[in-house]
Design a protein around this motif. Sequence first.
Motif, PDB file in Angstrom:
ATOM      1  N   ALA A 224      31.132  35.172  44.405  1.00 15.15           N
ATOM      2  CA  ALA A 224      29.768  34.965  45.114  1.00 15.15           C
ATOM      3  C   ALA A 224      28.822  35.247  44.143  1.00 15.15           C
ATOM      4  O   ALA A 224      28.830  36.136  43.124  1.00 15.15           O
ATOM      5  CB  ALA A 224      29.775  35.506  46.300  1.00 15.15           C
ATOM      6  N   ASP A 225      27.531  34.518  44.213  1.00 22.39           N
ATOM      7  CA  ASP A 225      26.222  34.884  43.487  1.00 22.39           C
ATOM      8  C   ASP A 225      25.499  35.870  44.130  1.00 22.39           C
ATOM      9  O   ASP A 225      24.989  35.576  45.201  1.00 22.39           O
ATOM     10  CB  ASP A 225      25.788  33.471  43.154  1.00 22.39           C
ATOM     11  CG  ASP A 225      24.462  33.735  42.134  1.00 22.39           C
ATOM     12  OD1 ASP A 225      24.306  35.003  41.628  1.00 22.39           O
ATOM     13  OD2 ASP A 225      23.557  33.041  42.244  1.00 22.39           O
ATOM     14  N   THR A 227      22.725  37.076  43.520  1.00 21.87           N
ATOM     15  CA  THR A 227      21.277  36.559  43.494  1.00 21.87           C
ATOM     16  C   THR A 227      20.867  35.856  44.267  1.00 21.87           C
ATOM     17  O   THR A 227      19.815  35.446  44.441  1.00 21.87           O
ATOM     18  CB  THR A 227      20.955  36.132  42.117  1.00 21.87           C
ATOM     19  OG1 THR A 227      21.414  35.101  41.716  1.00 21.87           O
ATOM     20  CG2 THR A 227      21.152  37.250  40.941  1.00 21.87           C
ATOM     21  N   ALA A 228      21.950  35.014  45.165  1.00 21.50           N
ATOM     22  CA  ALA A 228      21.557  34.042  46.140  1.00 21.50           C
ATOM     23  C   ALA A 228      20.982  34.723  47.517  1.00 21.50           C
ATOM     24  O   ALA A 228      21.014  35.897  47.700  1.00 21.50           O
ATOM     25  CB  ALA A 228      22.990  33.473  46.591  1.00 21.50           C
ATOM     26  N   GLU A 229      20.081  33.788  47.974  1.00 23.41           N
ATOM     27  CA  GLU A 229      19.157  34.449  49.041  1.00 23.41           C
ATOM     28  C   GLU A 229      20.038  34.897  50.420  1.00 23.41           C
ATOM     29  O   GLU A 229      20.080  35.967  50.907  1.00 23.41           O
ATOM     30  CB  GLU A 229      18.341  33.601  49.726  1.00 23.41           C
ATOM     31  CG  GLU A 229      17.281  33.985  50.496  1.00 23.41           C
ATOM     32  CD  GLU A 229      16.468  33.003  51.122  1.00 23.41           C
ATOM     33  OE1 GLU A 229      15.381  33.106  52.044  1.00 23.41           O
ATOM     34  OE2 GLU A 229      16.083  32.020  50.283  1.00 23.41           O
ATOM     35  N   HIS A 230      21.265  34.243  50.445  1.00 25.82           N
ATOM     36  CA  HIS A 230      22.074  34.523  51.651  1.00 25.82           C
ATOM     37  C   HIS A 230      23.749  34.526  51.217  1.00 25.82           C
ATOM     38  O   HIS A 230      23.987  33.862  50.371  1.00 25.82           O
ATOM     39  CB  HIS A 230      21.910  33.513  52.705  1.00 25.82           C
ATOM     40  CG  HIS A 230      20.687  33.378  53.374  1.00 25.82           C
ATOM     41  ND1 HIS A 230      19.826  34.245  54.220  1.00 25.82           N
ATOM     42  CD2 HIS A 230      19.674  32.360  53.089  1.00 25.82           C
ATOM     43  CE1 HIS A 230      18.822  33.823  54.493  1.00 25.82           C
ATOM     44  NE2 HIS A 230      18.679  32.492  53.992  1.00 25.82           N
ATOM     45  N   PRO A 232      27.730  34.125  51.606  1.00 29.09           N
ATOM     46  CA  PRO A 232      28.349  33.219  52.471  1.00 29.09           C
ATOM     47  C   PRO A 232      28.988  33.677  53.552  1.00 29.09           C
ATOM     48  O   PRO A 232      28.870  34.835  53.751  1.00 29.09           O
ATOM     49  CB  PRO A 232      29.827  32.929  51.268  1.00 29.09           C
ATOM     50  CG  PRO A 232      29.039  33.331  49.955  1.00 29.09           C
ATOM     51  CD  PRO A 232      28.064  34.537  50.114  1.00 29.09           C
ATOM     52  N   LYS A 237      25.253  40.776  52.330  1.00 29.38           N
ATOM     53  CA  LYS A 237      24.782  41.148  51.101  1.00 29.38           C
ATOM     54  C   LYS A 237      24.147  42.635  51.225  1.00 29.38           C
ATOM     55  O   LYS A 237      23.407  42.831  52.135  1.00 29.38           O
ATOM     56  CB  LYS A 237      23.564  40.324  50.905  1.00 29.38           C
ATOM     57  CG  LYS A 237      22.878  40.541  49.475  1.00 29.38           C
ATOM     58  CD  LYS A 237      21.715  39.332  49.082  1.00 29.38           C
ATOM     59  CE  LYS A 237      21.392  39.349  47.843  1.00 29.38           C
ATOM     60  NZ  LYS A 237      20.269  38.448  47.648  1.00 29.38           N
ATOM     61  N   ILE A 250      27.673  41.204  46.791  1.00 30.89           N
ATOM     62  CA  ILE A 250      28.005  40.560  47.815  1.00 30.89           C
ATOM     63  C   ILE A 250      29.518  41.000  48.336  1.00 30.89           C
ATOM     64  O   ILE A 250      30.469  41.275  47.530  1.00 30.89           O
ATOM     65  CB  ILE A 250      28.196  38.855  47.576  1.00 30.89           C
ATOM     66  CG1 ILE A 250      26.853  38.277  47.312  1.00 30.89           C
ATOM     67  CG2 ILE A 250      28.834  38.198  48.732  1.00 30.89           C
ATOM     68  CD1 ILE A 250      25.942  38.202  48.167  1.00 30.89           C
TER      69      ILE A 250
END
Length: 532
Positions: A224-225, A227-230, A232, A237, A250
């Motif tokens: 998973a990234d 830096t993503a806001e949410h 998965p 996070k 994550i």
Amino acid sequence: MLFFARWKIATISMVCLLGILLTVPNFLDQEARQSIPGWLPHRSLNLGLDLRGGAHMLMEVDRQDVIHQRMEDLEDGIRAELAKAEPRILRSGFIVEGASVRFDVRDAARVEEARDLVRGLATPVTGGLGVGGGNDITVSTDGNRITVELTEAGINQLLSTAVAKVIEVIRKRIDELGVTEPAIQRQGVDRVIVQAPGVRDSKELRDIIGKPARMTFHLVNTAADPTAEHAPAGNVKRFEERDGQKIPWILNRKVEVAGDDLVDAQTTFDQGQPVVSFRFNAVGARKFAKVTQENIGKPFAIVLDDKIISAPRINGAILQGSGIITGGFSVQEANQLALLLRAGALPANISILEERTVGPDLGADSIAAGEIASLISFAAVIVYMALSYGLVFGMAANIALVMNLFLIIGALSVLQATLTMPGIAGIVLTIGMAVDANVLIFERIREELAAGRSPINAVEAGFRRAFVTIVDSNVTTAFAALILFAMGSGPVRGFAVTMFLGIISSMFTATLLTRMLIAIWLRRRRPARLVV
């Protein structure tokens, strides 16, 4: 009744001597008490918050945090139950709001099946403070939508359980600090009062008891990234603080190993730096070994209160069920973390509503005032008894009064009771109550002498006929003390304990010690005329 066998005299004398020996350590300083041989009495009274000074806190368990944790458990449970169905029940639209969670079942024909599976996650409400019967959740359907809600009884049971756990954890943490006789009690449904005598810095106490200290171990989702806001679905996070920066990770939501399985945590040093070494119980060790065996080469995050302490890479299977936590700690921080982990995690966040420190000067003033009140009342009773009943009978009553105080303080010392201002008030009250039985006996002896009985017969009849009245009056007062102890809390219980011990000791000194002293005097002097 005036005949005393030698074994009775010896027994009464031994009880009095024991009371004196048990009281003496209270007049010695700490160093002198420690030098007393172990086979001699060396315990002393503990002073309460109002006498010794210390910290007082009123805390409240976070109701929303308790509910949130239950709803997270329900969400994970629902996902697992629907996934286990054959074939798997597909759903969408998980929405958690407050004390409810909603989701849609894609196949309308399987809504009832899904509802029955979700109902199996309910916990029976067993009763208790503000708790009714039934289950802690209700499950309803509206078309393809299933709604799961916590009942009020379920919320109250969660709060009641959380508060009980909070009290248990706080007590362990304070015991680790070495605080003597802390007072920790529930107030209402979701509040806890903590009183820690001898604690000079309330900030230290707040830092120790206010942190949840929930430690969990999670696998890192490297796909998973961060830096993503949410995160998965099925992930969370979390951030790691490193060199003043917050680094996102994550993590799998699933807890691989929980801090509940820890049995020990100690501060040690690794390459000259303070670290915290930990050890799991058998169950935790098996979980830890399994996850490290199956995930070699993957990062494994250690999370404390939703913050990542470190995320080391698993280089090999860890089979011994122990490890270390690094995080750039100071020695004090490592000691504090080890203490928190040993004591266990709070089941929910708590907020401090009231915090105050009672200074030792105020405690010293209270002790001085209590001592003055006790001495004045003690002297007044001694003078009154001597003037009212003469040298012989007055002296016997006064000796019994002194022994009564020794027995009370000695018993409180053995019990390691905490003495507070209400406790001192109970002792002062006992001074007056202690001579009450002697007054009844002496007045009865006067009546018997006035009726023309001989001195020995008058004394014997006085003790015998007053005995029933003494027992009746003391038993009723003892019932009141027991009710105060059962229904009260904190200082009220301290007052009840001193009063109850005072009743027992005063009955012993009045009906046995005073009678023995007067009987010995009568046998030796054989007075032809008695003045009471």
